[in-house]
Scaffold this motif. Sequence first.
Motif, PDB file in Angstrom:
ATOM      1  N   LEU A 340       0.840  -1.189   0.000  1.00  0.00           N
ATOM      2  CA  LEU A 340       0.000   0.000   0.000  1.00  0.00           C
ATOM      3  C   LEU A 340       0.871   1.233   0.000  1.00  0.00           C
ATOM      4  O   LEU A 340       1.902   1.285   0.666  1.00  0.00           O
ATOM      5  CB  LEU A 340      -0.888   0.009   1.250  1.00  0.00           C
ATOM      6  N   LYS A 345      -4.927   7.499   0.782  1.00  0.00           N
ATOM      7  CA  LYS A 345      -6.001   7.986   1.641  1.00  0.00           C
ATOM      8  C   LYS A 345      -6.908   6.818   2.008  1.00  0.00           C
ATOM      9  O   LYS A 345      -7.476   6.156   1.136  1.00  0.00           O
ATOM     10  CB  LYS A 345      -6.800   9.070   0.930  1.00  0.00           C
ATOM     11  N   PRO A 346      -7.084   6.531   3.300  1.00  0.00           N
ATOM     12  CA  PRO A 346      -7.916   5.391   3.690  1.00  0.00           C
ATOM     13  C   PRO A 346      -9.408   5.692   3.538  1.00  0.00           C
ATOM     14  O   PRO A 346      -9.844   6.847   3.603  1.00  0.00           O
ATOM     15  CB  PRO A 346      -7.546   5.179   5.167  1.00  0.00           C
ATOM     16  N   GLU A 347     -10.186   4.612   3.330  1.00  0.00           N
ATOM     17  CA  GLU A 347     -11.638   4.742   3.344  1.00  0.00           C
ATOM     18  C   GLU A 347     -12.090   4.966   4.793  1.00  0.00           C
ATOM     19  O   GLU A 347     -11.624   4.276   5.695  1.00  0.00           O
ATOM     20  CB  GLU A 347     -12.298   3.463   2.839  1.00  0.00           C
ATOM     21  N   GLU A 348     -13.012   5.869   4.996  1.00  0.00           N
ATOM     22  CA  GLU A 348     -13.553   6.086   6.337  1.00  0.00           C
ATOM     23  C   GLU A 348     -14.821   5.246   6.495  1.00  0.00           C
ATOM     24  O   GLU A 348     -15.784   5.418   5.739  1.00  0.00           O
ATOM     25  CB  GLU A 348     -13.851   7.564   6.568  1.00  0.00           C
ATOM     26  N   VAL A 652      -6.353   3.475  11.756  1.00  0.00           N
ATOM     27  CA  VAL A 652      -6.194   3.001  10.373  1.00  0.00           C
ATOM     28  C   VAL A 652      -5.843   1.509  10.391  1.00  0.00           C
ATOM     29  O   VAL A 652      -4.926   1.083  11.095  1.00  0.00           O
ATOM     30  CB  VAL A 652      -5.112   3.804   9.637  1.00  0.00           C
ATOM     31  N   LYS A 654      -5.097  -1.961   7.875  1.00  0.00           N
ATOM     32  CA  LYS A 654      -4.746  -2.519   6.571  1.00  0.00           C
ATOM     33  C   LYS A 654      -5.357  -3.915   6.521  1.00  0.00           C
ATOM     34  O   LYS A 654      -4.957  -4.802   7.280  1.00  0.00           O
ATOM     35  CB  LYS A 654      -3.226  -2.560   6.406  1.00  0.00           C
ATOM     36  N   ARG A 663      -7.105  -3.407   1.389  1.00  0.00           N
ATOM     37  CA  ARG A 663      -7.834  -2.158   1.614  1.00  0.00           C
ATOM     38  C   ARG A 663      -7.208  -1.402   2.781  1.00  0.00           C
ATOM     39  O   ARG A 663      -6.757  -2.012   3.757  1.00  0.00           O
ATOM     40  CB  ARG A 663      -9.309  -2.444   1.925  1.00  0.00           C
ATOM     41  N   LEU A 664      -7.190  -0.089   2.661  1.00  0.00           N
ATOM     42  CA  LEU A 664      -6.736   0.780   3.741  1.00  0.00           C
ATOM     43  C   LEU A 664      -7.965   1.486   4.292  1.00  0.00           C
ATOM     44  O   LEU A 664      -8.618   2.261   3.593  1.00  0.00           O
ATOM     45  CB  LEU A 664      -5.713   1.790   3.223  1.00  0.00           C
ATOM     46  N   ILE A 665      -8.292   1.206   5.562  1.00  0.00           N
ATOM     47  CA  ILE A 665      -9.561   1.653   6.138  1.00  0.00           C
ATOM     48  C   ILE A 665      -9.307   2.451   7.409  1.00  0.00           C
ATOM     49  O   ILE A 665      -8.544   2.018   8.281  1.00  0.00           O
ATOM     50  CB  ILE A 665     -10.469   0.438   6.454  1.00  0.00           C
ATOM     51  N   SER A 666      -9.937   3.588   7.506  1.00  0.00           N
ATOM     52  CA  SER A 666      -9.931   4.371   8.745  1.00  0.00           C
ATOM     53  C   SER A 666     -11.205   4.040   9.505  1.00  0.00           C
ATOM     54  O   SER A 666     -12.305   4.448   9.119  1.00  0.00           O
ATOM     55  CB  SER A 666      -9.861   5.870   8.442  1.00  0.00           C
TER      56      SER A 666
END
Length: 669
Positions: A340, A345-348, A652, A654, A663-666
């Motif tokens: 990554l 920018k992570p998904e919120e 955050v 991963k 996926r990168l998720i907040s």
Amino acid sequence: MGDFQQFVADVTSRLSTMSKNELYVVGDGLDRDSLWLTFLDSFPAGTNLRFRERSEYDCSTCRAFIKHFGNVVEIHDGRVRTVWSGVSASDPVFSVVAAALDEFVLSLPLSTVFRSGQAQYGTKTTRTLRDGQVEVWHHLHGRVANRHRVEDVGAAQGTFDAAVQVFQRGLAELTHHALDTVVDLIDGNALYRGAEHRQAVTEFRSLQNRWTQATDRRAFVFANAMNPAARLRNTVIGTLVQDLGAGVDLEQAVRSFEAKVAPQNYQRPTALITPGMVKAAMKTIAELGIEESLQRRFARLSDVSVTNVLWVDNDTQARMKDGIEGLLMQAATSRSSGALLRDAKPEEIPVVSFMKDVLPGAASIDLWVANSYEPHLVSLTTGRHPAAPRLFRWDNDFGWSYGGNVTDSIREKVKRAGGNVTGKLRVSLSWFNHDDLDLHVYEPNGDHIWYQEKRNKLDVDMNAGGTLSREPVENVTWTDRVPDGEYRIEVNQYRKRDSTQGGFVIETESNGKTEHYRHERAVGHKETVEVGRMTVAGGVITAFRPGRDVQRGSVARELWGITTEQFVPVSTIMYSPNYFDDNEVGNRHYFFILKGCVNDQPTRGIYNEFLRSDLQPHRKVFEVLGDRTKCEPSPDQLSGLGFSSTIRNSVVAKVTTTGGRRRLISIQF
């Protein structure tokens, strides 16, 4: 015959390197001639013609150097190292000489700190005329940093020796139990202005813990004797610790403390527990048969039922209570190798949606552990006796304990120091020792903001003098007009006091966005570090170009066995125990158990907030019981990060799905 000139160069270089930090001497009352004789006697046969007139190795200049510097040592990583350590390792003659001196000096006990009335000893070369020819003679010589020079050597060493004695007595006489009790009294607001002493007590307690584990305890004492916390025994709060450790009644010890520090009309806001209160509580404990319930330990994965786990990593499944295979998701083992992007920018995603929509298809999860999450470190606890009656308001014996607000964010440190954090633009400096670092900001028009020209923007300047802090900050805030253009940010070391924890972090904030830039190398005395160039447009930071040796992000730290400021694998995700099974008592917490996360400190297993209603009348006694029944550290504990459902926060993650997608998720709490 050996390379004497290289030997001299090696010794000179070694002494110069050592003198950048604190130096000590060994051998109290040592006859310095024994150093000289060891030097002469260590040469292999035939390599030092001692009786030849004007031998190069046994002149008065070399003799003076060895007698003055031969027993000088440093303490590096908890171990004593001499000026001869590793010198001329490849030379067949002088490696033997250096090794003999090293062995001899290491056999001597630490004596005191090294101080000298002069910086230079010996001379590099001398010349003589012999048979009409000029002969050049090389000699041992060396120079130490000015920090080791004093006019009154005896007075300086006497001050150090006294500090060592106070520290040693404190380590031996101040008990862990008494220190913990005083911290609890402070936290319970039971001591007059107790909060002022909390850092000294907790720092001494930390020093004492490290001392008990040190390989060379005397070296540890010497290396830390000048720490302000080391003199705790001789302070008023140290006297209270002594009294409690000596068995003085709690009320009497606290009254004695208050008589020294509090005004005559002082009324303690929080009552201490009395023997009568203890008897009443013990009567209830006996009637309810819950004495065994008070014995607590860290919870293990095998204690937790599969029905109370929201997600578990494949590698962890087999260790679950009741077996996990077939009850939880069958995650594929294949994982994408694609990395990554660092700044992606992570998904919120709200935490409820994350649990419902993301967890069922997750094969692996890694959490970004920022330094600011230290207060969120949490451990799961349980009773030692599963059949014992429950203590808490929910129908199981599990509890939890957060690590606590050990270190606040830079923003909170600035607020606590009286700085403004609500302006349009902020630049803050944070470092971690007693050094006096200064923040310098040059505005686009050339205006220089620093401690001599604060321009109504620099409002915090710590460690300049007076009270010193190990959590210092400096702060520059623009409250109204923010000039557009390029800003230059620098940090200058005005006065270097410490040799440890030498880096710093710059925090910038504009338009609600916070960024960190770290400099991990120690800043030398009077050295200036260019942190970077910051571009501002419309009052908002649009770009930041870090300077040399400056990196984006906070300084990584070792906490509970994991390294911060990076992704850490998650082994298990669960709710807090008050939401296990069909319980819904109080606020829900989300626990992310991290691989390798191990709380190494004794931890409370009982909190008054957890107690069932019939135990509430004895809250004060249970507060003390909670301290006396701490869970001892264990390697197979369940520890990680916890977040409350009632406090806005985010973390955050991963996530690698069973199909290999990353996926990168907040996660929003």
